[in-house]
Design a protein around this motif. Structure first.
Motif, short mmCIF file in Angstrom:
data_model
loop_
_atom_site.label_atom_id
_atom_site.label_comp_id
_atom_site.label_asym_id
_atom_site.label_seq_id
_atom_site.Cartn_x
_atom_site.Cartn_y
_atom_site.Cartn_z
N HIS A 10 28.64 40.64 39.22
CA HIS A 10 28.11 39.39 39.77
C HIS A 10 27.50 38.58 38.63
N ASN A 11 28.13 37.47 38.28
CA ASN A 11 27.66 36.60 37.20
C ASN A 11 27.43 37.37 35.90
N ALA A 13 29.55 37.02 33.12
CA ALA A 13 30.46 36.43 32.13
C ALA A 13 29.99 36.67 30.70
N ASN A 37 34.92 41.01 41.25
CA ASN A 37 34.18 39.77 40.98
C ASN A 37 33.46 39.38 42.27
N ASP A 38 32.17 39.72 42.33
CA ASP A 38 31.41 39.63 43.57
C ASP A 38 30.60 38.34 43.65
N SER A 40 30.64 35.59 42.07
CA SER A 40 30.14 35.01 40.82
C SER A 40 30.29 33.49 40.82
N THR A 44 32.84 34.70 35.08
CA THR A 44 33.19 36.12 35.12
C THR A 44 34.69 36.32 35.33
N ALA A 45 35.26 35.62 36.29
CA ALA A 45 36.68 35.78 36.61
C ALA A 45 37.57 35.44 35.43
N VAL A 48 37.34 38.28 32.79
CA VAL A 48 38.04 39.49 33.23
C VAL A 48 39.56 39.27 33.23
N MET A 60 41.71 42.96 39.00
CA MET A 60 40.50 42.28 39.48
C MET A 60 40.72 41.79 40.89
N SER A 62 38.41 39.49 44.01
CA SER A 62 37.23 38.67 44.25
C SER A 62 36.76 38.88 45.67
#
Length: 282
Positions: A10-11, A13, A37-38, A40, A44-45, A48, A60, A62
């Protein structure tokens, strides 16, 4: 042994590239890594996805959970979003945080511990945080406990404990239940993992009673809760937390909060806790 790793993020990056870089350069590579990717709101996405493009064993997904960074339920719910994308062909399942840097031999040595003793159900190293330009042990627990940031389970152990509980205290009750099912916990002090973001540093203020509620849900009872509260508050160097933990315990008791363990498991847990308390005292 085939290793599957789930990383809730979570956030993250600014940090997750360091975590993934340390995992893709291991002396023994994992079979699969899935990053969750929770919810975010940063990049972050994007970070990743760069790894997903380069390494076929990284994926990954989300998901969208609460924006509040609360201990326990949020991270485990995210973990299971990732876990459900995996098959059952693993030997070891890991739940790792997205702000860790692992030594290059971490997974290799972890496998060695699982191989050496078939009764070993969980293995982990230790988290170190940067303080005054030095990496020092993040000393929040005893040396027999594996931090929630870097859990690794033998498949049969993970199944015996019925997986991870989506509640505060999940990273303690897992070890207690593993011992209830006759599994052993192995920690390795030589495996020093850099923890880039100290535990609890970004938790929502509403989480202050959660620890006491967790003690209640594990059926500690009042006296073990009091001892555990004092110990944890002093380790955090925040004596004022003792009262908040006790308040949390009674809040849970008054609301008849559901327990995380059965009565029989609770009896075992209290006996185990008292045994360890007496060993340390005498």
């Amino acid at each position: 042994m085939d290793i599957y790793i789930v990383i809730p993020a979570h956030n993250e990056a600014a940090l997750i590239d360091k975590t993934l870089s340390s995992l893709v350069t291991q002396t023994t590579l994992p079979k699969k890594i899935v990053v969750v990717n929770d919810n975010s709101t940063d990049d972050t996405a994007t970070v990743v996805q760069d790894f997903v493009n380069q390494y076929p064993y990284i994926s990954m997904i989300s998901t969208h959970s609460s924006k509040d960074h609360m201990p326990g339920s949020k991270v485990i719910n995210a973990f299971y979003q990732g876990y459900e994308t995996l098959d059952e062909s693993y030997d070891i399942i890991c739940k790792f945080d997205a702000d860790l840097v692992f030594p290059a031999n971490y997974l290799e040595k972890m496998i060695q511990h699982f191989d050496q003793d078939k009764k070993t159900g969980m293995v982990g190293g230790f988290c170190y945080i940067k303080k005054d330009e030095q990496w020092v042990l993040e000393n929040l627990t005893n040396k027999e406990h594996i931090r929630g940031a870097l859990k690794a389970y033998r498949k049969n152990c993970f199944k015996d404990i019925n997986g991870l509980k989506p509640a505060m205290g999940w990273d303690t009750v897992d070890e207690l239940l593993a011992q209830y099912h006759h599994w052993e916990i192995k920690t390795d002090s030589s495996l020093q993992v850099k923890h880039l973001k100290p535990t609890g540093g970004t938790y929502n203020p509403k989480a202050k009673y959660k620890q006491g509620q967790a003690f209640y849900s594990m059926r500690y009872g009042f006296w073990i809760t009091l001892i555990a509260s004092v110990k944890l508050a002093l380790l955090k160097k925040k004596p004022q937390l003792i009262l908040e933990y006790i308040r949390g315990f009674f809040k849970a008791k008054n609301k008849k909060q559901p327990f995380l363990v059965t009565k029989a498991e609770g009896v075992f847990i209290r006996k185990l806790r008292w045994k360890k308390i007496k060993q340390k005292l005498f």
